[in-house]
Design a protein around this motif. Structure first.
Motif, mmCIF file in Angstrom:
data_model
loop_
_atom_site.group_PDB
_atom_site.id
_atom_site.type_symbol
_atom_site.label_atom_id
_atom_site.label_comp_id
_atom_site.label_asym_id
_atom_site.label_seq_id
_atom_site.Cartn_x
_atom_site.Cartn_y
_atom_site.Cartn_z
ATOM 1 N N MET A 205 -10.186 2.260 -3.177
ATOM 2 C CA MET A 205 -9.337 2.807 -2.121
ATOM 3 C C MET A 205 -8.049 2.012 -1.995
ATOM 4 O O MET A 205 -6.965 2.571 -1.833
ATOM 5 C CB MET A 205 -10.091 2.809 -0.785
ATOM 6 C CG MET A 205 -11.136 3.915 -0.692
ATOM 7 S SD MET A 205 -12.273 3.704 0.688
ATOM 8 C CE MET A 205 -11.175 3.933 2.068
ATOM 9 N N PHE B 160 -4.847 9.407 1.413
ATOM 10 C CA PHE B 160 -4.308 8.155 1.945
ATOM 11 C C PHE B 160 -2.858 8.324 2.381
ATOM 12 O O PHE B 160 -2.364 7.604 3.242
ATOM 13 C CB PHE B 160 -4.410 7.039 0.895
ATOM 14 C CG PHE B 160 -5.828 6.741 0.497
ATOM 15 C CD1 PHE B 160 -6.851 6.814 1.432
ATOM 16 C CD2 PHE B 160 -6.155 6.401 -0.805
ATOM 17 C CE1 PHE B 160 -8.165 6.559 1.077
ATOM 18 C CE2 PHE B 160 -7.462 6.146 -1.165
ATOM 19 C CZ PHE B 160 -8.471 6.229 -0.234
ATOM 20 N N ALA C 245 0.837 -1.194 0.000
ATOM 21 C CA ALA C 245 0.000 0.000 0.000
ATOM 22 C C ALA C 245 0.876 1.250 0.000
ATOM 23 O O ALA C 245 0.627 2.208 -0.731
ATOM 24 C CB ALA C 245 -0.918 -0.009 1.227
ATOM 25 N N VAL D 95 -6.558 0.175 -4.330
ATOM 26 C CA VAL D 95 -5.696 0.377 -5.489
ATOM 27 C C VAL D 95 -4.988 1.725 -5.396
ATOM 28 O O VAL D 95 -3.829 1.868 -5.775
ATOM 29 C CB VAL D 95 -6.522 0.296 -6.790
ATOM 30 C CG1 VAL D 95 -5.656 0.653 -7.992
ATOM 31 C CG2 VAL D 95 -7.106 -1.087 -6.958
ATOM 32 N N LEU D 96 -5.687 2.718 -4.839
ATOM 33 C CA LEU D 96 -5.088 4.052 -4.741
ATOM 34 C C LEU D 96 -4.104 4.162 -3.575
ATOM 35 O O LEU D 96 -3.566 5.230 -3.322
ATOM 36 C CB LEU D 96 -6.171 5.113 -4.596
ATOM 37 C CG LEU D 96 -7.113 5.250 -5.791
ATOM 38 C CD1 LEU D 96 -8.093 6.387 -5.563
ATOM 39 C CD2 LEU D 96 -6.331 5.493 -7.076
ATOM 40 N N GLY D 97 -3.921 3.058 -2.842
ATOM 41 C CA GLY D 97 -2.866 3.060 -1.822
ATOM 42 C C GLY D 97 -3.352 3.271 -0.407
ATOM 43 O O GLY D 97 -2.575 3.634 0.464
ATOM 44 N N ARG E 223 2.353 1.718 -3.376
ATOM 45 C CA ARG E 223 1.388 2.297 -4.308
ATOM 46 C C ARG E 223 1.240 3.792 -4.083
ATOM 47 O O ARG E 223 1.170 4.568 -5.029
ATOM 48 C CB ARG E 223 0.019 1.633 -4.135
ATOM 49 C CG ARG E 223 -0.068 0.295 -4.797
ATOM 50 C CD ARG E 223 -1.506 -0.159 -4.863
ATOM 51 N NE ARG E 223 -1.520 -1.596 -4.898
ATOM 52 C CZ ARG E 223 -2.073 -2.360 -3.972
ATOM 53 N NH1 ARG E 223 -2.686 -1.819 -2.946
ATOM 54 N NH2 ARG E 223 -2.016 -3.659 -4.076
ATOM 55 N N GLN E 224 1.183 4.183 -2.804
ATOM 56 C CA GLN E 224 1.057 5.617 -2.511
ATOM 57 C C GLN E 224 2.192 6.410 -3.134
ATOM 58 O O GLN E 224 1.998 7.509 -3.637
ATOM 59 C CB GLN E 224 1.101 5.849 -0.992
ATOM 60 C CG GLN E 224 -0.138 5.434 -0.260
ATOM 61 C CD GLN E 224 0.014 5.637 1.238
ATOM 62 O OE1 GLN E 224 1.011 6.188 1.697
ATOM 63 N NE2 GLN E 224 -0.966 5.184 1.987
#
Lengths: 247, 463
Positions: B359, A112, A80, B361-363, A83-84
């Motif tokens: 959410m 996020f 995660a 996938v967007l990190g 990806r961010q």
């Protein structure tokens, strides 16, 4: 070392007793700033490859190294985080959150990351201006056309300044005219920021925007060639201007 | 993700499906109301019980009985001879116990030992008067209030007397016959109280020690002679209070009581006469919650103790059962509400599958997703708890005003009619809020886990 290195990538699905090889053994290197199109019919494994490159799916075997990190071996949380910091994603169905305004949708990846509301609104505003939707900031997705929605999607993919942007049939739901607009926008943004763009499509017309076309058939790379006639609308326009200033 | 953003997201999600949120919250409200109201009824019962016990006697007091020959205080199981004696040493020990604030010893002069007379030539006579030797200086502290006169004071209070509220009515007029020779305290038609035969504040009173060998025709005894007579002056007549022992009796100085007992033993040649012991010691404990501990220490030492607190304990036990049944009924409704929350949250996961996938996938960290879901469930609980508390106050007020009797009969609740039947203390409010929030969180646990397990890939499939 290339920006993206894929070695011996295999993905096997089990359908009952039967094993289905979605990807047999893929080796692929993609450089920074390259616009790479993965071309293939449905069932060729192109979406599977993209999903694995984006870390949404774990490979059965093989390594995917992006920016020096083997994402096939990352934990959920680190993925995660990865990806961010590194990736943007553009979907065929736009996948905007219907309850949020386009400004809020674009700001999501920053949210996020833990950015404050003011900071991310500022950044999202800039991004929406860049995609030409300055006047649509307060609109909800259902108040906009498909092309506008996809431009919001593009703004969202680029807002966090990723290293690589994945686009899965980004124009699959759009008409020809809008397709050209959206493709031009995507290519322009990538060139401006020197980003890697990985584009998955079955459409040859779209493939022509790419520097390189990887043709996938039945889970194998059938051909991998540099696109000699890259369709670069901006280069053309510069040329057009110089050659025919008054047209 | 910042906490603020998660709260906003959570509130937005709740607002988005407000109808369903409202229904779920109503479930929690009902459960919360049920619990608060039921517990408040229990609190009301406890308060009523305490009121009742307080009207019987002081809740902070412990009474230690000496080796009385009256069986009504002794427990039949143990031999009273084995008990430690209530002498000065015992008094000192009790004084020094932790939490003991005041001790009030009493010496009882056997009503058989003396005769009390008043008026000219001893016209008014009380043959069976209860007389207690006490420490006058502690009277005020013990809550005895003079109705006439004042607390005994000065250097010499040895021959001072304090009348219990109805003690003067115990005297008989020896010049009259039959019913007319007796009097008792009663309300007269004009609203005043009937008067005794004499005014103890002005008449002097004589206490003499009975000579058991010289009996009168009417069964009373004659005086043992001048050396055995004590001329008393009355300092005060006490107000009516809840100490039934002293209402009909006289109080004298501790030393005089000892002297009277010793005189009696001397006059009547009582063999093996022991030094007078305290017939009773009353202890006041600093806090009602310490009464039990102090009483246990004393009864372990072998003393015969009694307190309202020990009675309170057994009554509380009985009330506890009633309260538990009520509480369980209420808990069931909250359990149903909790299932409602879980159900609502699962439904919302199905609707939000795609959103959760995007959410991811967007990190978005899955911990953030979990927190948002738990927050939503907790918020439903908290909201229900808060509204439920407000409504409970209304219900409680309605029950208290509409009259205790109706509701008390309906629920089979004990009430004394004076205290409210439903009491909501602050801790109950806080407990209800915390409890409903926790219930919400627990209910949200399973749905939140399901939400984080949604595969990002499944969620963003194009179909």
């Amino acid at each position: 070392m290339s920006f993206i290195e894929v070695t011996g990538l295999r993905k096997v699905y089990r359908l009952g007793q039967e094993k289905v090889y979605a990807l047999k053994s893929i080796n692929l290197r993609i450089e920074k700033g390259e616009i790479c199109c993965i071309l293939g019919t449905s069932g060729s494994g192109k979406s599977t490859l993209l999903n694995m490159l984006a870390g949404l799916e774990k490979p059965t075997r093989g390594d995917i190294i992006i920016n020096g990190v083997n994402i096939a071996k990352l934990s959920e949380r680190k993925l995660a985080k990865f990806r961010q910091e590194n990736t943007g994603f553009i979907f065929q169905a736009y996948n905007l959150i219907p309850q949020l305004s386009s400004l809020e949708n674009v700001g999501m990846p920053l949210m996020f990351k833990g950015w404050s509301r003011r900071k991310r609104d500022k950044e999202a505003k800039k991004m929406l201006e860049a995609v030409g939707l300055k006047s649509r900031m307060k609109h909800r997705p259902n108040q906009m056309s498909g092309g506008q929605q996809q431009r919001v999607g593009i703004a969202r993919a680029f807002v966090a300044k990723p290293n690589v942007v994945f686009a899965d049939e980004p124009t699959g739901n759009l008409d020809t005219k809008t397709t050209a607009d959206v493709m031009e926008l995507m290519v322009k943004m990538c060139r401006e920021h020197n980003l890697t763009l990985i584009l998955v499509t079955h459409d040859l017309d779209i493939a022509k925007y790419a520097d390189r076309i990887v043709h996938l058939i039945d889970g194998d790379i059938h051909s991998d060639e540099v696109n000699k006639a890259v369709y670069d609308p901006f280069a053309d326009k510069v040329d057009d201007k110089s050659k025919q200033p008054a047209s | 993700m910042k906490l603020f953003d998660m709260i906003i997201m959570c509130l937005r999600n709740l607002w988005r499906r407000k109808g369903r949120t409202l229904l779920t919250v109503i479930g929690v409200i009902i459960g919360c109301c049920a619990i608060i109201v039921m517990i408040s009824l229990g609190q009301g019962m406890n308060a009523a019980m305490d009121n009742m016990l307080a009207s019987w006697g002081d809740l902070n007091a412990i009474t230690i009985y000496g080796n009385s020959r009256y069986m009504w205080v002794g427990d039949s199981n143990s031999n009273s001879e084995d008990r430690p004696s209530l002498d000065e040493d015992a008094l000192e020990m009790m004084k020094n116990l932790d939490h003991v604030e005041t001790v009030f010893p009493k010496i009882e002069v056997d009503s058989n030992y003396v005769t009390v007379t008043a008026g000219k030539n001893g016209r008014y006579r009380a043959s069976w008067m209860e007389i207690y030797g006490v420490d006058f200086s502690a009277l005020e502290k013990m809550g005895y209030v003079p109705e006439q006169g004042d607390y005994p004071s000065g250097d010499d209070t040895l021959h001072t007397l304090v009348f219990g509220n109805e003690a003067a009515y115990q005297f008989r007029d020896t010049k009259k016959r039959g019913q007319n020779s007796y009097t008792y305290k009663q309300m007269l038609p004009d609203g005043t109280w009937s008067e005794p035969f004499f005014d103890p504040m002005t008449e002097s009173v004589l206490i003499y020690v009975n000579n058991m060998k010289k009996q009168n025709d009417d069964g009373t005894y004659q005086s043992g002679g001048r050396a055995y007579e004590f001329k008393m002056t009355t300092a005060a007549v006490l107000e009516q209070d809840n100490d039934w022992q002293t209402v009909y009796s006289l109080m004298i100085d501790m030393d005089l009581a000892k002297e009277i007992i010793n005189s009696y033993n001397r006059l009547n040649n009582v063999k093996d006469a022991k030094d007078p012991e305290f017939s009773q010691i009353k202890l006041w404990v600093d806090d009602i919650n310490n009464v039990d501990a102090v009483e246990t220490i004393l009864s372990d030492l072998g003393y015969n103790t009694s307190s309202m607190a020990s009675q309170r304990k057994s009554m509380q036990g009985q009330l506890g059962v009633v309260q538990m049944v009520l509480g369980c009924l209420a808990a069931i409704s909250l359990l149903v509400a909790a299932i409602g929350i879980t159900n609502t949250m699962i439904m919302s996961i199905y609707e939000r599958t795609r959103e959760i996938g995007i959410m991811k996938v967007l990190g978005c960290f899955i911990s953030n997703i979990r927190v948002v879901f738990l927050m939503e469930a907790g918020m439903i609980g908290l909201l229900g708890g808060a509204i439920g508390t407000v409504i409970s106050y209304v219900i409680s007020a309605v029950m208290n005003t509409l009259g205790s009797d109706t509701f008390a009969n309906m629920f089979g609740i004990y009430t004394d009619g004076s205290s409210p039947i439903s009491i909501i203390p602050l801790w109950l409010v806080l407990l209800a809020l915390a409890f409903s929030t926790v219930i919400g969180l627990i209910s949200g646990f399973y749905p939140a886990n399901r939400a984080v397990k949604i595969s990002a890939l499944e969620a963003i499939r194009n179909e």
